[in-house]
Design an enzyme around this catalytic site. Structure first.
Site, PDB file in Angstrom:
ATOM      1  N   ARG A  59       0.845  -1.213   0.000  1.00 52.50           N
ATOM      2  CA  ARG A  59       0.000   0.000   0.000  1.00 52.50           C
ATOM      3  C   ARG A  59       0.871   1.251   0.000  1.00 52.50           C
ATOM      4  NH1 ARG A  59      -2.142   2.084   4.367  1.00 52.50           N
ATOM      5  NH2 ARG A  59      -2.490   0.092   5.380  1.00 52.50           N
ATOM      6  N   TYR A 112     -17.141  14.510 -15.898  1.00 53.92           N
ATOM      7  CA  TYR A 112     -17.516  13.108 -15.746  1.00 53.92           C
ATOM      8  C   TYR A 112     -18.582  12.998 -14.638  1.00 53.92           C
ATOM      9  CZ  TYR A 112     -16.792   8.115 -15.099  1.00 53.92           C
ATOM     10  OH  TYR A 112     -16.969   6.770 -15.001  1.00 53.92           O
ATOM     11  N   ASP A 184      -8.157  16.849 -15.798  1.00 46.83           N
ATOM     12  CA  ASP A 184      -8.480  15.451 -16.098  1.00 46.83           C
ATOM     13  C   ASP A 184      -8.130  15.239 -17.567  1.00 46.83           C
ATOM     14  OD1 ASP A 184      -9.700  13.065 -16.874  1.00 46.83           O
ATOM     15  OD2 ASP A 184     -11.374  13.301 -15.489  1.00 46.83           O
ATOM     16  N   LYS A 209      -8.992   3.950 -19.516  1.00 49.01           N
ATOM     17  CA  LYS A 209      -9.391   4.281 -20.886  1.00 49.01           C
ATOM     18  C   LYS A 209      -8.204   4.097 -21.846  1.00 49.01           C
ATOM     19  CE  LYS A 209     -13.056   5.238 -18.521  1.00 49.01           C
ATOM     20  NZ  LYS A 209     -13.402   6.548 -18.012  1.00 49.01           N
TER      21      LYS A 209
HETATM   22  C1  LIG Z   1     -13.925   7.110 -16.718  1.00 49.26           C
HETATM   23  C2  LIG Z   1     -13.582   8.503 -16.345  1.00 49.26           C
HETATM   24  C3  LIG Z   1     -13.300   8.846 -15.010  1.00 49.26           C
HETATM   25  C4  LIG Z   1     -13.396   7.848 -13.877  1.00 49.26           C
HETATM   26  O1  LIG Z   1     -12.463   6.828 -13.993  1.00 49.26           O
HETATM   27  P1  LIG Z   1     -12.639   5.331 -13.403  1.00 49.26           P
HETATM   28  O2  LIG Z   1     -11.384   4.684 -13.811  1.00 49.26           O
HETATM   29  O3  LIG Z   1     -13.865   4.748 -14.018  1.00 49.26           O
HETATM   30  O4  LIG Z   1     -12.798   5.483 -11.926  1.00 49.26           O
HETATM   31  C5  LIG Z   1     -12.942  10.145 -14.741  1.00 49.26           C
HETATM   32  N1  LIG Z   1     -12.866  11.083 -15.725  1.00 49.26           N
HETATM   33  C6  LIG Z   1     -13.159  10.785 -17.009  1.00 49.26           C
HETATM   34  C7  LIG Z   1     -13.076  11.858 -18.044  1.00 49.26           C
HETATM   35  C8  LIG Z   1     -13.514   9.493 -17.365  1.00 49.26           C
HETATM   36  O5  LIG Z   1     -13.806   9.207 -18.640  1.00 49.26           O
END
Ligand SMILES: *Cc1c(COP(=O)(O)O)cnc(C)c1O
Length: 394
Positions: A59, A112, A184, A209
């Site tokens: 961790r 998101y 982000d 992603k």
């Molecule tokens: C999917 C997504 C998130 C969240 O990510 P997870 O891996 O599903 O927790 C945050 N921001 C954007 C733009 C996303 O597409």
């Protein structure tokens, strides 16, 4: 050997890993272990006291995870990085590290769905307020900053309307006031956009992603200055505990090697599909940053390498039309998430943004006929043929 000045395509394969430190293993080994043994009691004492480098417990750090973190820091041009169990674990660890009760977060208009949910939670439970802003000019940003604004949080392209925020402009305003800017960067990956080089302070990713790219891992990343990363590592990561598993880190290091190749293909396929959708009689509007008629085209040219692999569009008709269209698709899969080899379609109003109240959704530009397409790596002709046969049935 990879060095600091290597190009992106080289760094994504080599940065952060020295084979000679791992018995010459070409591929980074998987350290699937929860804990690390100390040679003696004194070594344990020294490691806990921070007087000796070395691993303690996964961790708090793990060698496979460290390779992923060092590689991502190199790709985003940051000093250091931390990996998390999900994008939301990364976003929440950053926002909780930057704010305290009574503070304010200024957020881009449209984020998101779960980030929206987190901002609501921070307000209700901890008294940390927020406002949304389109951030389309210096004035709109300046006017939205409050004396207690503790950070500016930006998604660009904005999910799912694909509007852009000029990161250099936002960073300049924030830097002058000493307010950190968090971006982000999920939709772009560092291959298309590097916010830290534009003056922003912290980058977060849903590594689920494009960085993973194969649809088999949920993970998150944070990149920034060493001091901030250490602070998160010792507080909101260590004590809340949303760490990545070594195996997931290993899969990311594996999947990431092809990021530039994949992103080029995603972008080329998306451009072809945009051409197909743009004048289609069943379509009302197409939202794609690579559209030369798009208001944000100049910003795209300035801060992104290509327009990326996502396209949103509104279909003529009603919510029912949109759903019927989705149900007719054969190759294209109905699923949330994005950045996978498979082309995916989703209905934001009832899926990713269902948690956002209707009034807010309208403000974000998310109507009932809006669909978001994550263009995959299949032959673009097969993707457009599938879209066409479904259009013919609505
Ligand atoms: C999917 C997504 C998130 C969240 O990510 P997870 O891996 O599903 O927790 C945050 N921001 C954007 C733009 C996303 O597409």
């Amino acid at each position: 050997m990879e060095n600091k000045d290597s190009r992106f395509e080289t760094k994504v394969i080599h940065a952060g890993y020295q084979a000679e430190e791992h018995l010459g293993s070409l591929v980074p080994p998987l350290y699937q272990t929860s804990t690390f043994t100390f040679a003696n009691a004194e070594q344990g004492e020294n490691r806990f006291a921070g007087q000796e480098e070395g691993y303690i417990y996964s961790r708090l750090g793990n060698p496979t995870v460290k390779i992923l973190e060092d590689r991502m820091a190199a790709l985003e041009n940051g000093e250091a990085a931390l990996a998390f169990s999900s994008g939301m674990a990364a976003v929440s660890a950053v926002l909780m590290a930057l704010t305290k009760t009574g503070d304010h977060i200024l957020c881009s208009q449209g984020v998101y769905g779960c980030t929206f949910g987190l901002l609501e939670l921070l307000k209700e439970k901890y008294g940390i307020g927020h406002d949304f802003s389109l951030m389309e000019s210096v004035e709109t940003i300046e006017n939205a900053i409050l004396p207690n604004t503790a950070c500016i949080y930006i998604e660009t392209p904005i999910n799912p309307t694909m509007k852009l925020v000029d990161l250099e402009m936002a960073a300049k305003i924030a830097n002058d006031r000493g307010i950190p800017v968090v971006v982000d960067n999920t939709f772009c990956s560092p291959y298309l956009q590097t916010p830290l080089t534009l003056g922003c302070d912290i980058v977060v990713h849903s590594a689920t992603k494009y960085i993973c790219g194969h649809g088999d891992v949920i993970a998150g990343l944070v990149i920034g200055k060493k001091e901030f990363i250490q602070q998160v590592s010792r507080t909101t990561q260590k004590d809340i505990g949303g760490i990545i598993s070594p195996f997931d880190a290993w899969l990311l290091v594996r999947g990431m090697k092809t990021l530039p190749v994949r992103m080029d293909r995603h972008a080329e396929n998306a451009r072809r599909i945009f051409e197909f959708l743009k004048h289609h009689p069943k379509i009302e509007d197409v939202y794609y940053p690579g559209d030369p008629e798009n208001n944000d085209y100049a910003i795209m040219k300035k801060q992104m390498k290509t327009a990326g692999g996502l396209i949103s569009f509104t279909i003529k008709g009603t919510k029912k039309t949109a759903q019927t269209f989705m149900n007719q698709l054969q190759l294209i899969k109905i699923a949330v998430s994005l950045g996978d080899a498979e082309t995916l379609i989703q209905h934001p109003a009832t899926m990713t943004h269902a948690v956002v109240p209707e009034e807010e959704r309208e403000k974000m530009g998310i109507g009932n006929t809006l669909l978001r397409l994550s263009v995959g790596l299949e032959a673009w002709e097969d993707i457009t043929e599938d879209l066409e046969q479904a259009f013919q049935k609505v």
